[in-house]
Design an enzyme around this catalytic site. Structure first.
Site, PDB file in Angstrom:
ATOM      1  N   ASP A   1      41.848  56.961  54.342  1.00  0.00           N
ATOM      2  CA  ASP A   1      42.138  57.483  53.009  1.00  0.00           C
ATOM      3  C   ASP A   1      43.136  58.652  53.098  1.00  0.00           C
ATOM      4  O   ASP A   1      44.164  58.545  53.762  1.00  0.00           O
ATOM      5  CB  ASP A   1      40.811  57.903  52.363  1.00  0.00           C
TER       6      ASP A   1
ATOM      7  N   ASP B   1      38.971  46.400  48.583  1.00  0.00           N
ATOM      8  CA  ASP B   1      39.094  47.825  48.282  1.00  0.00           C
ATOM      9  C   ASP B   1      39.573  48.010  46.846  1.00  0.00           C
ATOM     10  O   ASP B   1      40.623  47.505  46.462  1.00  0.00           O
ATOM     11  CB  ASP B   1      40.084  48.460  49.269  1.00  0.00           C
TER      12      ASP B   1
ATOM     13  N   HIS C   1      36.301  50.156  50.287  1.00  0.00           N
ATOM     14  CA  HIS C   1      37.115  51.294  50.731  1.00  0.00           C
ATOM     15  C   HIS C   1      36.472  52.035  51.907  1.00  0.00           C
ATOM     16  O   HIS C   1      37.146  52.853  52.548  1.00  0.00           O
ATOM     17  CB  HIS C   1      37.332  52.264  49.561  1.00  0.00           C
TER      18      HIS C   1
END
Length: 444
Positions: A264, A390, A418
């Site tokens: 991320d 995701d 995710h």
């Protein structure tokens, strides 16, 4: 009396009662009431014999004599029974002692003697040593126990002999087999960088799996994340946010290298560290992460897809610690949308962990542009892992980053949300181990 056995109490009440007729032939006679205890009968009888005084005395004396005789016989019988019991116990003790002496005399008394098989707990050896050259004489042969130098271990409380189908794999070979997977790796040390709002806690499954493969694993906790005491609203730069990661690289030996893994927004921190410490990073792995090009910010990257990602707009909550006339200081998540937005494939226990552990993301580092060079950042081998289910960083956005800044190789995690470290930990671990083994490509 029936079937009940009657005993006469030692206490007797003799109450003279006058006849209701008052005089006549019954005036000199009395009725006597005796209390009788009945055992084992459960009822009590009351006898009311009409007896004279002289008759009562003679009858009572005769009955007392009978009771004494019976009591004496019972005592004599009990005494004889006790003597017989003591005699039997004495005989048993003598027989036990004789058997013990016989066993002791038959057992050889030297250092090489073994316990007779009848008293030995049966065992079987998975990896038996060579059979003894000889056996002891007599009807029972001694069984030699395996030595410590033999290649095997004793299986407790089992007399099953080894079958030809039993594998000859030693326990240490199981570990060696796992370690063989990473023999070709340039380094055996991973450094894990969490994403925005997460903390080092999110890597607990990945750490365990990588360590089982013989890797050394470090999970860095960025400023204002996890257990950090710093307020997220007070983080004003990417350098401040990445400070723990930079300190880690500063502590490494000059020749030591690691495999850097980021998730991320941790990808932006990775890019910052890759530009500063290119000689200490063997490979960089981006997991659904912000893989930025030179002069690009994470905010610029996400603005490309922000209009088409309604769920992201609903889940984000902007915080304004300096007032709404100023830019946001942090971005938080709507806890009710965490499952749909971040953890749509993750187990409930991991969702519960994240719900109480996630913290706001500092906004200033997200909006800061990253400056990287081909000499430093570009010299490090990069790999990208796409998460195919995701909703936070959709596949289209991941592919846009890959196209803009192509890595050496791209991997896919099917069925992963995710947070692949929660939803697909085994598959993620397999890819990381595989990346660690990828050799350098020879230039043509």
């Amino acid at each position: 009396m029936g079937n009940s056995f009657t005993c006469i109490s030692h206490e007797q009440e003799q109450r003279p009662k006058k006849s209701s007729g008052g005089g006549g032939n019954n005036s000199g006679k009395y009725k006597y009431v005796r209390r009788l205890s009945l055992m084992p009968s459960f009822r009590r009888r009351t006898l009311l014999p009409s007896l004279s005084c002289s008759g009562s005395s003679s009858t009572s004396s005769s009955k007392k004599g009978g009771i004494k005789a019976k009591t004496k016989k019972i005592r004599e019988r009990h005494h004889h029974h006790h003597q017989d019991h003591e005699k039997d116990s004495h005989i048993i003790q003598e027989q036990t002692l004789a058997a013990t002496n016989l066993l002791f005399n038959q057992t050889p008394r030297n250092s090489n003697s073994v316990v007779p098989p009848s008293f030995r707990r049966s065992t079987s050896v998975v990896y038996p040593s060579a059979q003894p050259s000889g056996t002891s004489s007599g009807p029972v042969s001694a069984v030699q126990t395996p030595k410590k130098s033999s290649a095997g271990f004793v299986r407790s409380s089992s007399s099953r002999q080894r079958s030809s189908t039993d594998p000859m794999i030693k326990p240490n070979q199981l570990v060696d087999k796992e370690l063989n997977k990473v023999e070709g790796s340039e380094t055996k040390r991973f450094v894990l960088v969490h994403g925005g709002g997460f903390g080092a806690w999110c890597w607990y499954k990945t750490i365990t799996l990588l360590e089982k493969h013989g890797f050394q694993v470090d999970a860095v906790e960025l400023t204002g994340s996890g257990v950090s005491s710093i307020d997220t609203n007070n983080i004003t730069s990417l350098a401040h946010y990445s400070k723990p990661l930079l300190h880690f690289f500063e502590s490494l030996k000059p020749t030591e290298k690691v495999i850097l893994v980021g998730h991320d927004f941790g990808g932006a921190c990775m890019s910052y560290a890759m530009e500063m410490f290119p000689t200490k990073i063997a490979k960089a792995v981006f997991i659904s992460a912000a893989m930025l090009a030179n002069g690009q910010s994470t905010l610029d990257l996400f603005n490309q897809q922000l209009g088409s990602n309604d769920l992201m707009q609903q889940a984000q909550i902007f915080l304004y610690a300096n007032g709404k006339k100023n830019p946001p200081t942090a971005v938080d998540f709507d806890r009710s949308l965490l499952r749909d937005f971040l953890f749509n494939q993750s187990p409930p226990k991991d969702l519960a962990l994240a719900s109480v552990s996630i913290r706001p993301i500092p906004f200033a580092p997200v909006s800061e542009k990253v400056h990287v060079s081909e000499k430093n950042y570009g010299s490090i081998r990069r790999f990208y892992i796409k998460t195919m289910e995701d909703y936070a960083v959709p596949v289209l956005l991941q592919e846009a980053m890959i196209k803009l800044n192509p890595p050496e190789q791209v991997f896919q995690l099917k069925g992963s949300d995710h947070a692949p470290f929660f939803s697909r930990p085994q598959s993620l671990n397999k890819i990381l181990v595989e990346i660690s083994q990828i050799p350098f490509k020879k230039s043509s």
